[in-house]
Motif scaffolding. Structure first.
Motif, PDB file in Angstrom:
ATOM      1  N   ALA A 209       0.832  -1.204   0.000  1.00 24.42           N
ATOM      2  CA  ALA A 209       0.000   0.000   0.000  1.00 24.42           C
ATOM      3  C   ALA A 209       0.865   1.253   0.000  1.00 24.42           C
ATOM      4  N   ALA A 210       1.964   1.240   0.768  1.00 24.70           N
ATOM      5  CA  ALA A 210       2.870   2.388   0.792  1.00 24.70           C
ATOM      6  C   ALA A 210       3.477   2.632  -0.586  1.00 24.70           C
ATOM      7  N   LEU A 211       3.870   1.574  -1.275  1.00 24.35           N
ATOM      8  CA  LEU A 211       4.399   1.703  -2.636  1.00 24.35           C
ATOM      9  C   LEU A 211       3.342   2.251  -3.589  1.00 24.35           C
ATOM     10  N   THR A 212       2.132   1.768  -3.451  1.00 26.85           N
ATOM     11  CA  THR A 212       1.048   2.212  -4.335  1.00 26.85           C
ATOM     12  C   THR A 212       0.745   3.696  -4.135  1.00 26.85           C
ATOM     13  N   ILE A 213       0.786   4.147  -2.891  1.00 20.34           N
ATOM     14  CA  ILE A 213       0.533   5.571  -2.607  1.00 20.34           C
ATOM     15  C   ILE A 213       1.581   6.443  -3.292  1.00 20.34           C
ATOM     16  N   GLN A 214       2.846   6.067  -3.174  1.00 22.35           N
ATOM     17  CA  GLN A 214       3.910   6.855  -3.799  1.00 22.35           C
ATOM     18  C   GLN A 214       3.821   6.800  -5.325  1.00 22.35           C
ATOM     19  N   ALA A 215       3.502   5.637  -5.861  1.00 26.23           N
ATOM     20  CA  ALA A 215       3.356   5.528  -7.316  1.00 26.23           C
ATOM     21  C   ALA A 215       2.205   6.388  -7.818  1.00 26.23           C
ATOM     22  N   ALA A 216       1.103   6.403  -7.069  1.00 24.19           N
ATOM     23  CA  ALA A 216      -0.036   7.246  -7.449  1.00 24.19           C
ATOM     24  C   ALA A 216       0.334   8.720  -7.377  1.00 24.19           C
ATOM     25  N   LEU A 217       1.082   9.112  -6.340  1.00 23.61           N
ATOM     26  CA  LEU A 217       1.479  10.504  -6.181  1.00 23.61           C
ATOM     27  C   LEU A 217       2.365  10.965  -7.326  1.00 23.61           C
ATOM     28  N   TRP A 218       3.442  10.235  -7.585  1.00 24.39           N
ATOM     29  CA  TRP A 218       4.390  10.672  -8.607  1.00 24.39           C
ATOM     30  C   TRP A 218       3.866  10.458 -10.019  1.00 24.39           C
ATOM     31  N   GLY A 219       3.091   9.402 -10.217  1.00 19.91           N
ATOM     32  CA  GLY A 219       2.521   9.183 -11.544  1.00 19.91           C
ATOM     33  C   GLY A 219       1.537  10.265 -11.937  1.00 19.91           C
ATOM     34  N   SER A 220       0.625  10.596 -11.032  1.00 23.09           N
ATOM     35  CA  SER A 220      -0.353  11.647 -11.330  1.00 23.09           C
ATOM     36  C   SER A 220       0.320  13.009 -11.431  1.00 23.09           C
ATOM     37  N   PHE A 221       1.352  13.255 -10.611  1.00 21.39           N
ATOM     38  CA  PHE A 221       2.074  14.525 -10.729  1.00 21.39           C
ATOM     39  C   PHE A 221       2.743  14.643 -12.093  1.00 21.39           C
ATOM     40  N   GLY A 222       3.414  13.588 -12.530  1.00 22.51           N
ATOM     41  CA  GLY A 222       4.096  13.638 -13.826  1.00 22.51           C
ATOM     42  C   GLY A 222       3.139  13.924 -14.970  1.00 22.51           C
ATOM     43  N   LEU A 223       1.974  13.301 -14.941  1.00 31.77           N
ATOM     44  CA  LEU A 223       0.997  13.515 -16.011  1.00 31.77           C
ATOM     45  C   LEU A 223       0.423  14.934 -15.968  1.00 31.77           C
ATOM     46  N   LEU A 224       0.038  15.388 -14.780  1.00 30.21           N
ATOM     47  CA  LEU A 224      -0.579  16.709 -14.658  1.00 30.21           C
ATOM     48  C   LEU A 224       0.419  17.832 -14.930  1.00 30.21           C
ATOM     49  N   PHE A 225       1.583  17.744 -14.309  1.00 31.72           N
ATOM     50  CA  PHE A 225       2.552  18.816 -14.500  1.00 31.72           C
ATOM     51  C   PHE A 225       3.086  18.827 -15.931  1.00 31.72           C
ATOM     52  N   GLY A 226       3.231  17.655 -16.531  1.00 32.72           N
ATOM     53  CA  GLY A 226       3.640  17.611 -17.936  1.00 32.72           C
ATOM     54  C   GLY A 226       2.652  18.325 -18.835  1.00 32.72           C
ATOM     55  N   HIS A 227       1.378  18.146 -18.551  1.00 35.00           N
ATOM     56  CA  HIS A 227       0.338  18.837 -19.326  1.00 35.00           C
ATOM     57  C   HIS A 227       0.426  20.346 -19.109  1.00 35.00           C
ATOM     58  N   PHE A 228       0.564  20.783 -17.862  1.00 33.64           N
ATOM     59  CA  PHE A 228       0.656  22.217 -17.568  1.00 33.64           C
ATOM     60  C   PHE A 228       1.892  22.835 -18.220  1.00 33.64           C
ATOM     61  N   ALA A 229       3.020  22.144 -18.108  1.00 34.43           N
ATOM     62  CA  ALA A 229       4.267  22.674 -18.669  1.00 34.43           C
ATOM     63  C   ALA A 229       4.212  22.735 -20.187  1.00 34.43           C
ATOM     64  N   GLU A 230       3.596  21.747 -20.794  1.00 34.16           N
ATOM     65  CA  GLU A 230       3.483  21.736 -22.257  1.00 34.16           C
ATOM     66  C   GLU A 230       2.648  22.917 -22.737  1.00 34.16           C
ATOM     67  N   ARG A 231       1.559  23.179 -22.064  1.00 39.78           N
ATOM     68  CA  ARG A 231       0.703  24.304 -22.462  1.00 39.78           C
ATOM     69  C   ARG A 231       1.382  25.649 -22.239  1.00 39.78           C
ATOM     70  N   LEU A 232       2.209  25.730 -21.199  1.00 42.54           N
ATOM     71  CA  LEU A 232       2.885  26.995 -20.907  1.00 42.54           C
ATOM     72  C   LEU A 232       4.059  27.252 -21.841  1.00 42.54           C
ATOM     73  N   LEU A 233       4.878  26.231 -22.072  1.00 49.99           N
ATOM     74  CA  LEU A 233       6.133  26.422 -22.788  1.00 49.99           C
ATOM     75  C   LEU A 233       6.048  26.132 -24.280  1.00 49.99           C
ATOM     76  N   SER A 234       5.050  25.381 -24.697  1.00 49.91           N
ATOM     77  CA  SER A 234       4.947  25.028 -26.119  1.00 49.91           C
ATOM     78  C   SER A 234       3.552  25.320 -26.661  1.00 49.91           C
ATOM     79  N   PRO A 235       3.104  26.585 -26.601  1.00 49.91           N
ATOM     80  CA  PRO A 235       1.774  26.912 -27.133  1.00 49.91           C
ATOM     81  C   PRO A 235       1.797  27.236 -28.615  1.00 49.91           C
ATOM     82  N   ARG A 236       2.980  27.211 -29.234  1.00 51.38           N
ATOM     83  CA  ARG A 236       3.128  27.694 -30.609  1.00 51.38           C
ATOM     84  C   ARG A 236       2.355  26.912 -31.659  1.00 51.38           C
ATOM     85  N   PRO A 237       2.307  25.573 -31.581  1.00 51.21           N
ATOM     86  CA  PRO A 237       1.541  24.875 -32.622  1.00 51.21           C
ATOM     87  C   PRO A 237       0.096  25.342 -32.728  1.00 51.21           C
TER      88      PRO A 237
END
Length: 263
Positions: A209-237
């Motif tokens: 369960a401890a492993l699953t919590i950390q995987a959920a935290l970092w996995g969801s962060f990577g997906l969400l922040f990647g989306h935010f960063a892409e929209r901020l830094l690469s809006p040109r297309p």
């Protein structure tokens, strides 16, 4: 990268960390808390000493859990956002989304998995209270070593890439990281304070369960922040596509307007 972009990414990282903390909170409440309750029941059944409870178990499993996980998510989100700012364009030709995913994966491995395999998480009833200071010091020492070794592996891979190629350099750096972690495992003292009669199934479920919590935290962060960063830094297309459609519409209008004049 200018200071405005760094500040904007920091804010987005903290927001993504908050959202990831919410995901981790749900996982912790559903998977972790039942195991904690079982461990406390085991402790109550094997101990005759019951001190005064400063904070009720209900408060610990609700408001206390939410406060801890959300603050943890926001703090790590801000730190990870700064790490993405540093890594962007320096670890390869990756865009913001891919860089965020790689940093999140690296953080999961270096900050949690490597220390976890040496000093795995234990339920509240496991461990001698007199050694908690020693165990905490060893765990955080392993976290610091793991992060430093991971950074060193990335630098090594970058320096080997011109001579060996990206693939071979990555393999060599990974092998060096694993070897260095193995040495750290060998030299740091082990800690095993699990009672002989503690249920093995409960211990396994708690750690999973401890492993699953950390995987959920970092996995969801990577997906969400990647989306935010892409929209901020690469809006040109999107902007280029919109401008192209507008230009085409203007050309069509101009052609239609000039047609009667030509007649």
């Amino acid at each position: 990268m200018n200071s405005i972009s760094v500040r904007a990414l920091l804010v987005r990282g903290m927001l993504a960390g908050l959202a990831a903390g919410l995901v981790a909170l749900v996982v912790a409440y559903l998977l972790g808390e039942p195991r904690v309750d079982s461990a406390i029941s085991y402790e109550d059944g094997h101990s005759h000493e019951h001190g005064a409870e400063l904070v009720s178990r209900t408060m610990q499993s609700t408001a206390g859990l939410a406060t801890g996980v959300l603050i943890y998510g926001v703090a790590l989100g801000g730190i990870a956002a700064l790490a993405v700012c540093v890594a962007l364009g320096r670890i390869g030709r990756f865009g913001p989304r891919a860089t965020a995913a790689l940093v999140s994966l690296g953080a999961l491995v270096a900050v949690y998995l490597v220390p976890f395999f040496k000093y795995p998480a234990n339920p509240p009833s496991v461990g001698d209270p007199e050694t908690i200071g020693k165990r905490t010091t060893l765990y955080f020492l392993m976290v610091v070593l793991s992060v430093l070794l991971a950074v060193g592996a990335v630098i090594l891979g970058k320096r080997l890439a011109p001579r060996l190629g990206n693939w071979n350099a990555t393999v060599a750096a990974s092998v060096a990281f694993i070897a260095a972690v193995g040495l750290a495992y060998a030299f740091l003292p082990s800690v095993n304070e699990v009672p002989a009669d503690f249920p093995a199934t409960l211990l396994w479920q708690f750690r999973l369960a401890a492993l699953t919590i950390q995987a959920a935290l970092w996995g969801s962060f990577g997906l969400l922040f990647g989306h935010f960063a892409e929209r901020l830094l690469s809006p040109r297309p999107i902007a280029v596509e919109t401008a192209a459609h507008a230009s085409a519409a203007d050309d069509t209008t101009g052609t239609r307007a000039s047609a009667p004049a030509a007649r």
